[in-house]
Design a protein around this motif. Structure first.
Motif, PDB file in Angstrom:
ATOM      1  N   ARG A 170      27.080  51.983  17.877  1.00  0.00           N
ATOM      2  CA  ARG A 170      27.567  51.071  16.832  1.00  0.00           C
ATOM      3  C   ARG A 170      29.032  51.345  16.533  1.00  0.00           C
ATOM      4  NH1 ARG A 170      28.220  51.163  11.272  1.00  0.00           N
ATOM      5  NH2 ARG A 170      27.835  49.164  10.208  1.00  0.00           N
ATOM      6  N   GLN A 171      29.400  52.628  16.432  1.00  0.00           N
ATOM      7  CA  GLN A 171      30.791  52.969  16.148  1.00  0.00           C
ATOM      8  C   GLN A 171      31.702  52.532  17.288  1.00  0.00           C
ATOM      9  OE1 GLN A 171      31.692  54.263  13.080  1.00  0.00           O
ATOM     10  NE2 GLN A 171      33.682  53.577  13.838  1.00  0.00           N
ATOM     11  N   ALA A 172      31.200  52.636  18.515  1.00  0.00           N
ATOM     12  CA  ALA A 172      31.992  52.198  19.673  1.00  0.00           C
ATOM     13  C   ALA A 172      32.240  50.694  19.615  1.00  0.00           C
ATOM     14  CB  ALA A 172      31.267  52.562  20.966  1.00  0.00           C
ATOM     15  N   ILE A 173      31.250  49.948  19.103  1.00  0.00           N
ATOM     16  CA  ILE A 173      31.412  48.500  18.950  1.00  0.00           C
ATOM     17  C   ILE A 173      32.429  48.196  17.863  1.00  0.00           C
ATOM     18  CG2 ILE A 173      30.239  46.365  18.244  1.00  0.00           C
ATOM     19  CD1 ILE A 173      27.677  47.527  19.531  1.00  0.00           C
ATOM     20  N   LEU A 174      32.309  48.909  16.749  1.00  0.00           N
ATOM     21  CA  LEU A 174      33.229  48.673  15.633  1.00  0.00           C
ATOM     22  C   LEU A 174      34.649  49.085  15.979  1.00  0.00           C
ATOM     23  CD1 LEU A 174      31.033  49.902  12.617  1.00  0.00           C
ATOM     24  CD2 LEU A 174      31.414  47.567  13.402  1.00  0.00           C
ATOM     25  N   ASP A 175      34.791  50.129  16.785  1.00  0.00           N
ATOM     26  CA  ASP A 175      36.123  50.603  17.189  1.00  0.00           C
ATOM     27  C   ASP A 175      36.755  49.726  18.254  1.00  0.00           C
ATOM     28  OD1 ASP A 175      35.845  52.695  15.459  1.00  0.00           O
ATOM     29  OD2 ASP A 175      35.340  54.182  16.987  1.00  0.00           O
ATOM     30  N   GLY A 176      35.949  48.873  18.878  1.00  0.00           N
ATOM     31  CA  GLY A 176      36.482  48.037  19.940  1.00  0.00           C
ATOM     32  C   GLY A 176      36.391  48.669  21.309  1.00  0.00           C
ATOM     33  N   ARG A 177      35.775  49.868  21.399  1.00  0.00           N
ATOM     34  CA  ARG A 177      35.592  50.490  22.713  1.00  0.00           C
ATOM     35  C   ARG A 177      34.545  49.726  23.517  1.00  0.00           C
ATOM     36  NH1 ARG A 177      33.675  55.954  21.361  1.00  0.00           N
ATOM     37  NH2 ARG A 177      33.565  55.299  19.188  1.00  0.00           N
ATOM     38  N   LEU A 178      33.611  49.129  22.818  1.00  0.00           N
ATOM     39  CA  LEU A 178      32.673  48.184  23.423  1.00  0.00           C
ATOM     40  C   LEU A 178      32.976  46.829  22.806  1.00  0.00           C
ATOM     41  CD1 LEU A 178      29.316  50.204  23.376  1.00  0.00           C
ATOM     42  CD2 LEU A 178      30.625  49.518  25.396  1.00  0.00           C
ATOM     43  N   ARG A 179      33.357  45.877  23.634  1.00  0.00           N
ATOM     44  CA  ARG A 179      33.808  44.574  23.132  1.00  0.00           C
ATOM     45  C   ARG A 179      32.691  43.540  23.137  1.00  0.00           C
ATOM     46  NH1 ARG A 179      39.215  44.630  22.594  1.00  0.00           N
ATOM     47  NH2 ARG A 179      40.367  46.292  23.650  1.00  0.00           N
ATOM     48  N   ALA A 180      32.902  42.485  22.363  1.00  0.00           N
ATOM     49  CA  ALA A 180      31.939  41.388  22.293  1.00  0.00           C
ATOM     50  C   ALA A 180      31.665  40.842  23.687  1.00  0.00           C
ATOM     51  CB  ALA A 180      32.472  40.277  21.394  1.00  0.00           C
ATOM     52  N   ASN A 181      30.388  40.642  23.979  1.00  0.00           N
ATOM     53  CA  ASN A 181      29.899  40.102  25.262  1.00  0.00           C
ATOM     54  C   ASN A 181      30.002  41.097  26.412  1.00  0.00           C
ATOM     55  OD1 ASN A 181      29.297  37.485  24.153  1.00  0.00           O
ATOM     56  ND2 ASN A 181      31.490  37.054  24.187  1.00  0.00           N
ATOM     57  N   GLU A 182      30.420  42.337  26.118  1.00  0.00           N
ATOM     58  CA  GLU A 182      30.470  43.359  27.173  1.00  0.00           C
ATOM     59  C   GLU A 182      29.060  43.889  27.434  1.00  0.00           C
ATOM     60  OE1 GLU A 182      32.444  47.788  27.978  1.00  0.00           O
ATOM     61  OE2 GLU A 182      33.306  46.429  26.473  1.00  0.00           O
ATOM     62  N   ARG A 183      28.772  44.113  28.708  1.00  0.00           N
ATOM     63  CA  ARG A 183      27.456  44.616  29.089  1.00  0.00           C
ATOM     64  C   ARG A 183      27.395  46.122  28.867  1.00  0.00           C
ATOM     65  NH1 ARG A 183      24.534  43.584  34.945  1.00  0.00           N
ATOM     66  NH2 ARG A 183      22.709  44.913  34.603  1.00  0.00           N
ATOM     67  N   LEU A 184      26.319  46.589  28.235  1.00  0.00           N
ATOM     68  CA  LEU A 184      26.126  48.019  28.039  1.00  0.00           C
ATOM     69  C   LEU A 184      25.641  48.649  29.343  1.00  0.00           C
ATOM     70  CD1 LEU A 184      24.260  48.205  24.601  1.00  0.00           C
ATOM     71  CD2 LEU A 184      26.678  48.550  25.029  1.00  0.00           C
ATOM     72  N   PRO A 185      25.814  49.953  29.512  1.00  0.00           N
ATOM     73  CA  PRO A 185      25.203  50.638  30.651  1.00  0.00           C
ATOM     74  C   PRO A 185      23.685  50.446  30.616  1.00  0.00           C
ATOM     75  CG  PRO A 185      26.824  52.045  29.581  1.00  0.00           C
ATOM     76  CD  PRO A 185      26.632  50.862  28.688  1.00  0.00           C
ATOM     77  N   THR A 186      23.043  50.607  31.740  1.00  0.00           N
ATOM     78  CA  THR A 186      21.586  50.457  31.799  1.00  0.00           C
ATOM     79  C   THR A 186      20.911  51.576  31.018  1.00  0.00           C
ATOM     80  OG1 THR A 186      21.349  51.819  33.775  1.00  0.00           O
ATOM     81  CG2 THR A 186      21.795  49.452  34.102  1.00  0.00           C
ATOM     82  N   GLU A 187      19.607  51.400  30.766  1.00  0.00           N
ATOM     83  CA  GLU A 187      18.857  52.440  30.065  1.00  0.00           C
ATOM     84  C   GLU A 187      18.944  53.757  30.814  1.00  0.00           C
ATOM     85  OE1 GLU A 187      14.843  51.354  29.367  1.00  0.00           O
ATOM     86  OE2 GLU A 187      15.322  49.731  27.968  1.00  0.00           O
ATOM     87  N   ALA A 188      18.828  53.688  32.143  1.00  0.00           N
ATOM     88  CA  ALA A 188      18.887  54.912  32.945  1.00  0.00           C
ATOM     89  C   ALA A 188      20.247  55.582  32.824  1.00  0.00           C
ATOM     90  CB  ALA A 188      18.587  54.587  34.404  1.00  0.00           C
ATOM     91  N   GLU A 189      21.304  54.779  32.849  1.00  0.00           N
ATOM     92  CA  GLU A 189      22.662  55.330  32.744  1.00  0.00           C
ATOM     93  C   GLU A 189      22.906  55.957  31.379  1.00  0.00           C
ATOM     94  OE1 GLU A 189      24.951  52.278  35.829  1.00  0.00           O
ATOM     95  OE2 GLU A 189      24.719  51.746  33.707  1.00  0.00           O
ATOM     96  N   LEU A 190      22.432  55.284  30.329  1.00  0.00           N
ATOM     97  CA  LEU A 190      22.591  55.830  28.980  1.00  0.00           C
ATOM     98  C   LEU A 190      21.757  57.092  28.809  1.00  0.00           C
ATOM     99  CD1 LEU A 190      22.519  52.555  26.833  1.00  0.00           C
ATOM    100  CD2 LEU A 190      24.465  54.108  27.112  1.00  0.00           C
ATOM    101  N   ALA A 191      20.546  57.095  29.369  1.00  0.00           N
ATOM    102  CA  ALA A 191      19.694  58.272  29.277  1.00  0.00           C
ATOM    103  C   ALA A 191      20.351  59.470  29.948  1.00  0.00           C
ATOM    104  CB  ALA A 191      18.337  57.983  29.921  1.00  0.00           C
ATOM    105  N   GLU A 192      20.989  59.224  31.091  1.00  0.00           N
ATOM    106  CA  GLU A 192      21.673  60.312  31.797  1.00  0.00           C
ATOM    107  C   GLU A 192      22.889  60.779  31.006  1.00  0.00           C
ATOM    108  OE1 GLU A 192      23.826  61.213  36.119  1.00  0.00           O
ATOM    109  OE2 GLU A 192      22.861  59.268  35.735  1.00  0.00           O
TER     110      GLU A 192
END
Length: 247
Positions: free
Chosen positions: A19-41
């Motif tokens: 959430r903080q990454a979204i608010l900071d703009g590090r993750l932008r609107a309509n940007e795809r998040l890493p997959t569950e496997a990638e986030l888990a790793e």
């Protein structure tokens, strides 16, 4: 990009970091998040923990999912209506919890709406004048209190829309869509409809003739009058609480 998490409640902590990454703009609107496997790793947790984190973000309306070859989880770009509803709901909740005094509410509404009035005088379009005129006519008819209050809100919404300023339109949602209806619920027994309608007519005529001083005078008159009725309503409610306790 994210801090490591090592304490309990990991799913929620991961959600907070995303959430903080979204608010900071590090993750932008309509940007795809890493997959569950990638986030888990990345976070060194299980995939179910990642799913829990994503559920937290979905509940906050921050992400959306899409199926298919080009699917995945994306940062959601809220619509204007969603953003306004979120602000209005938050303001309504804070008011119900007593976070603001009536004096603070009155002061904020007066200053913000005066600012809107000054801009609207210069930028108002025919569609906003027509909308305000339609509400004045409706208010003169035999409508119930609920419809009158709703019309009152729409009149002032049209005034704010006439500013042509998207920031003010967004901020004033909290005032027009949250604070004003709550105030109306308290004062409707004490205010005189004819007086409110006359004040609205004065504002409308001043807008038509680009008379800033007259518009501000009419607006000040209305908000001052409503403040007086609010005090009367509060005194009436306090008195009836005393009576109820005695009985």
């Amino acid at each position: 990009m994210y801090d490591n998490v090592v304490t309990e409640g990991i799913g929620k902590q991961i959600a907070n970091q995303l959430r903080q990454a979204i608010l900071d703009g590090r993750l932008r609107a309509n940007e795809r998040l890493p997959t569950e496997a990638e986030l888990a790793e990345r976070f060194a947790v299980s995939r179910p923990t990642i799913r829990e984190a994503l559920k937290h973000l979905a509940a906050q309306n921050l992400i959306r999912s899409r199926r298919g070859a080009s699917g995945g989880t994306f940062v959601k770009e809220p619509s204007d209506a969603e953003a306004q509803q979120s602000l209005t709901s938050a303001m309504t909740l804070l008011v119900s919890m007593g976070k603001f005094s009536s004096q603070e509410i009155d002061e904020a509404r007066l200053e913000l709406e005066r600012l809107c009035c000054r801009l609207a005088i210069k930028r108002v379009q025919k569609e906003q004048l027509d909308a305000m005129a339609a509400e004045v006519e409706l208010q003169r008819s035999d409508i119930d209190d609920q419809d009158f209050c709703a019309s009152d809100v729409r009149f002032h919404r049209a005034l704010v829309d006439a500013t042509g300023n998207a920031v003010l339109q967004y901020l004033m949602c909290a005032v027009i869509e949250a604070l004003q209806p709550l105030s109306n619920m308290i004062v409707f027994r004490f205010r005189e409809r004819d007086r409110i309608v006359a004040q609205h007519q004065r504002i409308l005529e001043a807008m038509k003739s680009s008379d800033e001083a007259a518009a501000l005078d009419a607006l000040d008159d209305q908000l001052s009058y409503l403040r007086e009725q609010y005090v009367k309503a509060q005194e009436w409610r306090a008195e009836h609480r005393k009576i109820d306790k005695k009985e």
